[in-house]
Design an enzyme around this catalytic site. Sequence first.
Site, PDB file in Angstrom:
ATOM      1  N   PRO A   1       0.771  -1.054   0.263  1.00  0.00           N
ATOM      2  CA  PRO A   1       0.074  -0.363  -0.343  1.00  0.00           C
ATOM      3  C   PRO A   1       0.847   1.292   0.174  1.00  0.00           C
ATOM      4  CG  PRO A   1      -0.378  -1.497   2.167  1.00  0.00           C
ATOM      5  CD  PRO A   1       0.791  -2.476   1.310  1.00  0.00           C
TER       6      PRO A   1
ATOM      7  N   ARG B   1      -3.893  -8.597 -20.212  1.00  0.00           N
ATOM      8  CA  ARG B   1      -4.436  -8.407 -21.542  1.00  0.00           C
ATOM      9  C   ARG B   1      -3.761  -7.437 -22.590  1.00  0.00           C
ATOM     10  NH1 ARG B   1      -9.493  -8.189 -20.181  1.00  0.00           N
ATOM     11  NH2 ARG B   1      -9.770  -6.056 -21.675  1.00  0.00           N
TER      12      ARG B   1
END
Length: 248
Positions: free
Chosen positions: A86, A151
């Site tokens: 994070p 992708r």
Amino acid sequence: MRIDVITLFPEWVTGLRELGVTGRAVRDERVDLRVWNPRDFSTDAHQRVDDRPYGGGPGMVMQAQPLADTLAAVAPGAAAVTLLSPQGQRFDQQLATEMAARDRLVLICGRYEGIDQRFVDKHVDESVSIGDFVLSGGELAAAVVIDAVLRQLPGVLGHADSAAQDSFSDGVLDCPHYTRPEQWQGQPVPPVLLSGDHAAVARWRRQQALLASWRHRPDLLSCVQQQGGLSQQDYTLLQPLLQQPKQN
Ligand code: ADE
């Protein structure tokens, strides 16, 4: 492309090898996705990989040694070592495109309260965060990164243009999509999509993409605008929309 993922919970990641777009990329040998568990490299008799934080405080910290030995086995060579955390740089489509151009990714998934900073200082080249929230570990974040990167590789998606049409690929959100039937629960498909007029369809889609961005992500739209990414035609398409009240 080769992707090595270092994780204490390999099952979170190995599913990617079987499922969906990432699974197809693996089967078509467009990616070699390897998963490594630092527990297998622990020198501790009980295969421990974590310990209490110096200075006190809650939780456990991942030890440097098992991670360093795993990384040595991975042998990243010149590849950048990426920590999912994070605290990292925010992951977005631009970073996904940049990572898709690399021939290797080495992704390290943090767990517990974090990783011994000495390992990070010595071996990590970049930290990447998928958003301003805290997950229980980096595995889901790594899965997000892997899916978004794969992708974009040539041939991974069924239709050659699908990745180019994704939201964010030109800086704005995607337009809405419709399929059969023409009427569903009293709601028709927008007539322009049935018109067969390809230019009108392209104009409508662009207008809808601009509208969605204006409604939901005005920050994206002003960013594209500042970078000179809006054409004169875009302004013409946007103009009538800006008169409308904002709604979902
Ligand atoms: N690990 C825990 N939370 C994370 C986040 N938001 N992004 C990346 N890795 C994480």
